[in-house]
Design a protein around this motif. Sequence first.
Motif, PDB file in Angstrom:
ATOM      1  N   GLU A   1       0.833  -1.039  -0.155  1.00 34.36           N
ATOM      2  CA  GLU A   1       0.112   0.055  -0.049  1.00 34.36           C
ATOM      3  C   GLU A   1       0.980   1.193   0.079  1.00 34.36           C
ATOM      4  OE1 GLU A   1      -3.334   1.649  -0.744  1.00 34.36           O
ATOM      5  OE2 GLU A   1      -3.525  -0.362   0.442  1.00 34.36           O
ATOM      6  N   GLY A   2       0.511   2.187  -0.815  1.00 33.86           N
ATOM      7  CA  GLY A   2       1.460   3.343  -0.887  1.00 33.86           C
ATOM      8  C   GLY A   2       1.406   4.154  -2.312  1.00 33.86           C
ATOM      9  N   ARG A   3       2.159   5.420  -2.229  1.00 38.98           N
ATOM     10  CA  ARG A   3       2.108   6.048  -3.548  1.00 38.98           C
ATOM     11  C   ARG A   3       3.551   5.670  -4.220  1.00 38.98           C
ATOM     12  NH1 ARG A   3       1.177  12.399  -4.146  1.00 38.98           N
ATOM     13  NH2 ARG A   3       1.284  12.351  -6.548  1.00 38.98           N
ATOM     14  N   MET A   4       3.355   5.463  -5.596  1.00 43.94           N
ATOM     15  CA  MET A   4       4.449   4.977  -6.393  1.00 43.94           C
ATOM     16  C   MET A   4       5.080   6.101  -6.982  1.00 43.94           C
ATOM     17  SD  MET A   4       4.708   1.990  -9.442  1.00 43.94           S
ATOM     18  CE  MET A   4       4.801   0.686  -8.299  1.00 43.94           C
ATOM     19  N   TYR A   5       6.437   6.066  -7.097  1.00 45.81           N
ATOM     20  CA  TYR A   5       7.471   6.908  -7.718  1.00 45.81           C
ATOM     21  C   TYR A   5       8.130   6.024  -8.634  1.00 45.81           C
ATOM     22  CZ  TYR A   5       5.835   9.910  -3.977  1.00 45.81           C
ATOM     23  OH  TYR A   5       5.275  10.713  -2.909  1.00 45.81           O
ATOM     24  N   HIS A   6       8.677   7.055  -9.792  1.00 48.19           N
ATOM     25  CA  HIS A   6       9.882   6.350 -10.702  1.00 48.19           C
ATOM     26  C   HIS A   6      11.039   7.236 -10.658  1.00 48.19           C
ATOM     27  CE1 HIS A   6       9.143   8.677 -14.398  1.00 48.19           C
ATOM     28  NE2 HIS A   6       7.731   8.892 -14.001  1.00 48.19           N
ATOM     29  N   VAL A   7      12.291   6.761 -10.564  1.00 45.62           N
ATOM     30  CA  VAL A   7      13.417   7.409 -10.684  1.00 45.62           C
ATOM     31  C   VAL A   7      14.149   7.040 -12.050  1.00 45.62           C
ATOM     32  CG1 VAL A   7      15.634   7.709  -9.547  1.00 45.62           C
ATOM     33  CG2 VAL A   7      13.397   7.429  -8.239  1.00 45.62           C
ATOM     34  N   ASP A   8      14.632   7.944 -12.798  1.00 45.89           N
ATOM     35  CA  ASP A   8      14.973   7.816 -14.036  1.00 45.89           C
ATOM     36  C   ASP A   8      16.463   8.257 -14.020  1.00 45.89           C
ATOM     37  OD1 ASP A   8      12.873   6.699 -16.379  1.00 45.89           O
ATOM     38  OD2 ASP A   8      12.005   7.515 -14.498  1.00 45.89           O
ATOM     39  N   GLY A   9      17.575   7.848 -14.855  1.00 49.23           N
ATOM     40  CA  GLY A   9      18.538   8.533 -14.754  1.00 49.23           C
ATOM     41  C   GLY A   9      19.587   7.691 -15.945  1.00 49.23           C
ATOM     42  N   LEU A  10      20.938   7.920 -15.847  1.00 49.92           N
ATOM     43  CA  LEU A  10      21.783   7.466 -16.673  1.00 49.92           C
ATOM     44  C   LEU A  10      23.080   7.072 -16.003  1.00 49.92           C
ATOM     45  CD1 LEU A  10      22.576   7.237 -19.779  1.00 49.92           C
ATOM     46  CD2 LEU A  10      23.172   9.582 -19.675  1.00 49.92           C
ATOM     47  N   VAL A  11      23.658   6.058 -16.272  1.00 50.41           N
ATOM     48  CA  VAL A  11      25.058   5.586 -15.818  1.00 50.41           C
ATOM     49  C   VAL A  11      26.005   5.516 -16.885  1.00 50.41           C
ATOM     50  CG1 VAL A  11      26.309   4.009 -14.811  1.00 50.41           C
ATOM     51  CG2 VAL A  11      23.922   4.223 -13.934  1.00 50.41           C
ATOM     52  N   VAL A  12      27.276   6.391 -16.904  1.00 47.81           N
ATOM     53  CA  VAL A  12      28.432   6.380 -17.675  1.00 47.81           C
ATOM     54  C   VAL A  12      29.309   6.022 -17.130  1.00 47.81           C
ATOM     55  CG1 VAL A  12      29.400   7.797 -19.606  1.00 47.81           C
ATOM     56  CG2 VAL A  12      26.791   8.158 -19.385  1.00 47.81           C
ATOM     57  N   ASP A  13      30.269   5.186 -17.574  1.00 48.06           N
ATOM     58  CA  ASP A  13      31.709   4.608 -16.965  1.00 48.06           C
ATOM     59  C   ASP A  13      31.476   4.398 -15.471  1.00 48.06           C
ATOM     60  OD1 ASP A  13      33.097   5.205 -19.313  1.00 48.06           O
ATOM     61  OD2 ASP A  13      33.148   7.212 -19.079  1.00 48.06           O
ATOM     62  N   GLY A  14      30.168   3.738 -15.128  1.00 48.27           N
ATOM     63  CA  GLY A  14      29.907   3.461 -13.910  1.00 48.27           C
ATOM     64  C   GLY A  14      29.669   4.292 -12.996  1.00 48.27           C
ATOM     65  N   GLU A  15      29.403   5.707 -13.431  1.00 47.65           N
ATOM     66  CA  GLU A  15      29.108   6.674 -12.511  1.00 47.65           C
ATOM     67  C   GLU A  15      27.477   7.143 -12.833  1.00 47.65           C
ATOM     68  OE1 GLU A  15      30.561   7.767  -9.891  1.00 47.65           O
ATOM     69  OE2 GLU A  15      32.298   6.405 -10.210  1.00 47.65           O
ATOM     70  N   VAL A  16      26.645   7.505 -11.968  1.00 45.61           N
ATOM     71  CA  VAL A  16      25.390   8.028 -12.206  1.00 45.61           C
ATOM     72  C   VAL A  16      25.410   9.583 -12.536  1.00 45.61           C
ATOM     73  CG1 VAL A  16      23.046   8.617 -11.282  1.00 45.61           C
ATOM     74  CG2 VAL A  16      24.271   6.387 -10.648  1.00 45.61           C
ATOM     75  N   VAL A  17      25.523   9.717 -13.881  1.00 46.28           N
ATOM     76  CA  VAL A  17      25.534  11.219 -14.333  1.00 46.28           C
ATOM     77  C   VAL A  17      24.444  11.975 -14.461  1.00 46.28           C
ATOM     78  CG1 VAL A  17      27.772  10.463 -15.632  1.00 46.28           C
ATOM     79  CG2 VAL A  17      25.568  10.272 -16.600  1.00 46.28           C
ATOM     80  N   PHE A  18      23.344  11.371 -14.223  1.00 48.36           N
ATOM     81  CA  PHE A  18      21.821  11.808 -14.317  1.00 48.36           C
ATOM     82  C   PHE A  18      20.868  10.959 -13.416  1.00 48.36           C
ATOM     83  CE2 PHE A  18      17.682  12.513 -15.616  1.00 48.36           C
ATOM     84  CZ  PHE A  18      17.311  13.956 -15.380  1.00 48.36           C
ATOM     85  N   VAL A  19      20.251  11.759 -12.344  1.00 48.35           N
ATOM     86  CA  VAL A  19      19.300  10.890 -11.692  1.00 48.35           C
ATOM     87  C   VAL A  19      18.202  12.071 -11.553  1.00 48.35           C
ATOM     88  CG1 VAL A  19      20.541  11.135  -9.647  1.00 48.35           C
ATOM     89  CG2 VAL A  19      18.580   9.521  -9.847  1.00 48.35           C
ATOM     90  N   HIS A  20      16.874  11.589 -11.312  1.00 47.33           N
ATOM     91  CA  HIS A  20      15.758  12.420 -10.715  1.00 47.33           C
ATOM     92  C   HIS A  20      14.635  11.546 -10.522  1.00 47.33           C
ATOM     93  CE1 HIS A  20      14.342  16.720 -10.398  1.00 47.33           C
ATOM     94  NE2 HIS A  20      13.212  16.056 -10.359  1.00 47.33           N
ATOM     95  N   PRO A  21      13.844  11.758  -9.511  1.00 44.92           N
ATOM     96  CA  PRO A  21      12.469  11.080  -9.037  1.00 44.92           C
ATOM     97  C   PRO A  21      11.258  11.780  -9.859  1.00 44.92           C
ATOM     98  CG  PRO A  21      13.731  11.717  -7.149  1.00 44.92           C
ATOM     99  CD  PRO A  21      14.243  12.608  -8.368  1.00 44.92           C
ATOM    100  N   PHE A  22      10.149  11.100 -10.033  1.00 42.71           N
ATOM    101  CA  PHE A  22       9.206  11.370 -10.711  1.00 42.71           C
ATOM    102  C   PHE A  22       8.063  10.806  -9.835  1.00 42.71           C
ATOM    103  CE2 PHE A  22      12.390  11.561 -13.668  1.00 42.71           C
ATOM    104  CZ  PHE A  22      12.403  12.872 -14.474  1.00 42.71           C
ATOM    105  N   GLN A  23       6.832  11.622  -9.788  1.00 39.52           N
ATOM    106  CA  GLN A  23       5.699  11.063  -9.224  1.00 39.52           C
ATOM    107  C   GLN A  23       4.513  10.738 -10.185  1.00 39.52           C
ATOM    108  OE1 GLN A  23       3.548  13.812  -6.834  1.00 39.52           O
ATOM    109  NE2 GLN A  23       4.775  15.713  -7.504  1.00 39.52           N
ATOM    110  N   TYR A  24       3.769   9.685  -9.986  1.00 38.89           N
ATOM    111  CA  TYR A  24       2.727   9.221 -10.958  1.00 38.89           C
ATOM    112  C   TYR A  24       1.703  10.075 -10.745  1.00 38.89           C
ATOM    113  CZ  TYR A  24       5.345   5.208 -12.876  1.00 38.89           C
ATOM    114  OH  TYR A  24       6.089   4.444 -13.578  1.00 38.89           O
ATOM    115  N   VAL A  25       0.897  10.471 -11.676  1.00 40.78           N
ATOM    116  CA  VAL A  25      -0.458  11.093 -11.457  1.00 40.78           C
ATOM    117  C   VAL A  25      -1.282   9.917 -11.959  1.00 40.78           C
ATOM    118  CG1 VAL A  25      -1.819  12.974 -12.415  1.00 40.78           C
ATOM    119  CG2 VAL A  25       0.447  13.307 -12.220  1.00 40.78           C
TER     120      VAL A  25
END
Length: 404
Positions: free
Chosen positions: A186-210
């Motif tokens: 039970e709860g609110r779902m979120y998704h987190v999208d991002g990009l890994v380059v050379d083993g490092e997370v170079v972009f990441v951001h959470p999003f909420q579902y509507v």
Amino acid sequence: MRHVLVFAKTPYSKTPYDQWLAGTGIEPVILTTTEFAPGYAHLPLVHAFDDYDTNQLVEKTALRLAREHVVEAVFARAEADVVRAAQLRQLLGLPGQHTASALAFRDKVVMKDHLAGGAVEVPEYRLLDSAYTAVEFVAEHGYPVVIKPVSESGSLGARVIRDEGDLDAYLARPWRGTSQIETFVEGRMYHVDGLVVDGEVVFVHPFQYVNDCLSFRDDDWVGCLPLSPRDASYDRLVKAVGSVLDELPTPPHTAFHAELWITPDDRIVFCEIASRTGGGMISAMVRHAFGIDLDKEWLYAECGLPSTLGEPGYRPAGCLNIPPSTGVLEHLPTGGEPDCVREVSYTGRIGQEFHGGVKSGLYLAGYVVDGDTEDEVAANMQAVAAWYAAEVRWRPADREENAR
């Protein structure tokens, strides 16, 4: 000329690989669906297939072409291609994600086996190998439970089982492939999208579902918008996904799309993660909100090209995926969208018969919407959905169409 083999289960308008690679000295070798082939027809190396997801001539042809053109990399952004691309890389000794990593990001049981007991809470789960397992799992954990395929995306085939009648209905017509059973969260779902380059997370951001991921079951739209960095959940979600990536065999270069719940008692619980960009209009939303094309940057990383990723900007933007209704499509709105709309994508044609929503990432109409604040974006999404509903027209399918 250097070559990259691309499993291209996306329309050219979304993934113009030749444009992205222009001036790099790398030519794409495209394997795609019969449906999307016309969009790539101007390219010299294009091979199209019916029944693309299950047609094993895709793999046979990919192996031949990879050897013939001495490809230096293999790129695949669709869920159906994750494992076949990984197997090909491993067979040819090419860099990138190999089979064990692909399975950990594709098979939900293997995935949870890696994460169970780790930093992020995971629901109780079990491989659903028979009806006996389902009965025993319910006896141990009670209702409700969730049964879902181990290797599908977009909530395809997922069923919430709330009582004995639901369980009997599922067992009478179970999913055709391998499934798992897990406790309902039970709860609110979120998704987190991002990009890994050379083993490092170079972009990441959470999003909420509507709405939510199962809205398509009621032919209702599902949307998402970025979580403000000021939101109390922002850093917690980013940290949780970082822990998940650390505990999985994450490839050196990959996009990722993770889903997590925040429960009413404020626990973060893991749902699943994929080694690809998000479905539907998520990539387009990220491009409008942050000025980053995740697919292009991921392709560049796989090809060993220097990143074009600058310091991300930010303008609030959201996306909504509207599934088809049941019937024959008579009219789509093809202009006059509200001023807040920044990008539009339609996937159907007039006269086509539909049978309602299939999965959360598959849409008939997709929109990217912006605004000055996250709250304004959310209101604009509701307004666009209402505008679409007033403009689209359907008619019932006649008996001859149903017979076909």
